[in-house]
Design an enzyme around this catalytic site. Sequence first.
Site, PDB file in Angstrom:
ATOM      1  N   GLU A   1      11.194   3.054   5.300  1.00  0.00           N
ATOM      2  CA  GLU A   1      10.445   1.932   4.717  1.00  0.00           C
ATOM      3  C   GLU A   1      10.714   1.902   3.209  1.00  0.00           C
ATOM      4  O   GLU A   1      11.564   2.601   2.700  1.00  0.00           O
ATOM      5  CB  GLU A   1       8.949   2.090   4.994  1.00  0.00           C
ATOM      6  CG  GLU A   1       8.339   3.336   4.410  1.00  0.00           C
ATOM      7  CD  GLU A   1       6.857   3.479   4.702  1.00  0.00           C
ATOM      8  OE1 GLU A   1       6.279   2.587   5.338  1.00  0.00           O
ATOM      9  OE2 GLU A   1       6.269   4.511   4.293  1.00  0.00           O
TER      10      GLU A   1
ATOM     11  N   ASP B   1       2.966   3.040  -4.319  1.00  0.00           N
ATOM     12  CA  ASP B   1       4.037   2.069  -4.025  1.00  0.00           C
ATOM     13  C   ASP B   1       4.517   1.367  -5.294  1.00  0.00           C
ATOM     14  O   ASP B   1       4.828   0.176  -5.287  1.00  0.00           O
ATOM     15  CB  ASP B   1       3.570   1.024  -3.007  1.00  0.00           C
ATOM     16  CG  ASP B   1       2.993   1.639  -1.749  1.00  0.00           C
ATOM     17  OD1 ASP B   1       3.492   2.695  -1.329  1.00  0.00           O
ATOM     18  OD2 ASP B   1       2.031   1.073  -1.177  1.00  0.00           O
TER      19      ASP B   1
END
Length: 467
Positions: free
Chosen positions: A209, A18
């Site tokens: 997302e 991430d």
Amino acid sequence: MKKEAVNPYLPSWEYIPDGEPYVFGDRVYVYGSHDFFDGHVFCLGDYVCYSAPVDDLGNWRYEGVIYPKTAEPLNPDGSMCLYAPDVTIGPDGRYYLYYVMDKVGVTSVAVCDTPAGKYEFYGYVHYKDGTRLGDREGDEPSFDPGVITEGDKTYLYLGFAPRGDKGRSGSLLSVLGPDMLTIEEEPVFIAPGIEYPEKGSFKGHEFFEASSIRKRGDKYYFIYSSIWMHELCYATSDSPKGPFTYGGVIISNADKGIGGYKENDVPGMYGANNHGSIVEINGEWYIFYHRHTNGTWYSRQGCAEKIQFAEDGSIPQVEITSQGLNGAPLTGKGEHAGYTVCNLFTKEPELYIGKPGLPTVTQRQDDGMDYPEAFITGITNGTTMGFKYYKCEGIKSISIATRGYGDGVFEIRTAPFDKVLASFEVHNTNIWTEYSADVELPDGVYAFYITFTGQSSSLQLKSFTLN
């Protein structure tokens, strides 16, 4: 001393997915969540940070734990996980860390005077009446914050929109005031999820997302993971408030959409979810993303690739490589670690990681080792392992280091279906064993694909060496 950068760019035993990269001063910092080797779920660790000089992207420094999960007031026992964060500099010059935990739908904020110091809890994003974002009736739960600050306003992008959940619309934008917490402009919709009725230009690559936002020139680039999960897409706008228009795929961690060594729609790596962003470092732009290891979704490692912008501001999709932040082919001399593999597949294509029996990158720490050793395991009949790219000059021999129970042949090619450059017959062995062959390889830039044919129950590959 400078050293070449490879993928993954952090140590082989580190799992920071991430990735949100930023240049502060003369260093690039990467913020992300924190997976563990052999983790049973995502994001089990505290937030840690790594940084590197902007002119030496192969030398990453561990900055330590910048925010433990128990620092969150709602999580004193550490039972909740810290999901993907983002960082921005506020009007006061301090660094603000935005994050969401796994069991609550609010956005938390921590603050620090330096990019990688010890962050301290600051507060929760809230409406003017004090109600926390995510707590008000009708709010969608917070997830994967992306932030950018301009002047005294901070633009906060949030959202999670899986298939089948009609209560999640897509990515939503809230505008915060100078205190970095108070919502001055209430959430507005900017990118549709799969269940949102009007897809517009996003159709086929709907938002899932991983909201992230960057500015290049006068254009805003909204980076996100699409409903296919393995791809990072982008949309552009002249304003941080939108409207955003879908632009394309920047990268797929399954290399789907990239041809040459395979058909475009066939995966060349075992993919899964993806999250990252773009950043300019020393005049060059890169996309940060993550790959999956250990045969699961839960042990993810940060990778990066150099990208280019077309004259119209569009970003052509880039392939996944072993050279990563090096930005150019690696030196084709010496030993190259097996864990830097960028393509891994068998005769039967498989898009997502997790199916039992597939080859994967893993690690092991034996007695006497300071750090775990990383390698490829689960090599079976028809497994192909790809590494790219290498600038080779004067190469006369190639060797590989393998171990495990297996009888067959490893063949090395510069393209999956090209002529065999070298072959090695292997038999059962419990220790790393090196096999070598003389080769004729004209000087040039090459990829190397290593394919095993034969019977195997536990074959592993540690490295290959060019001499």
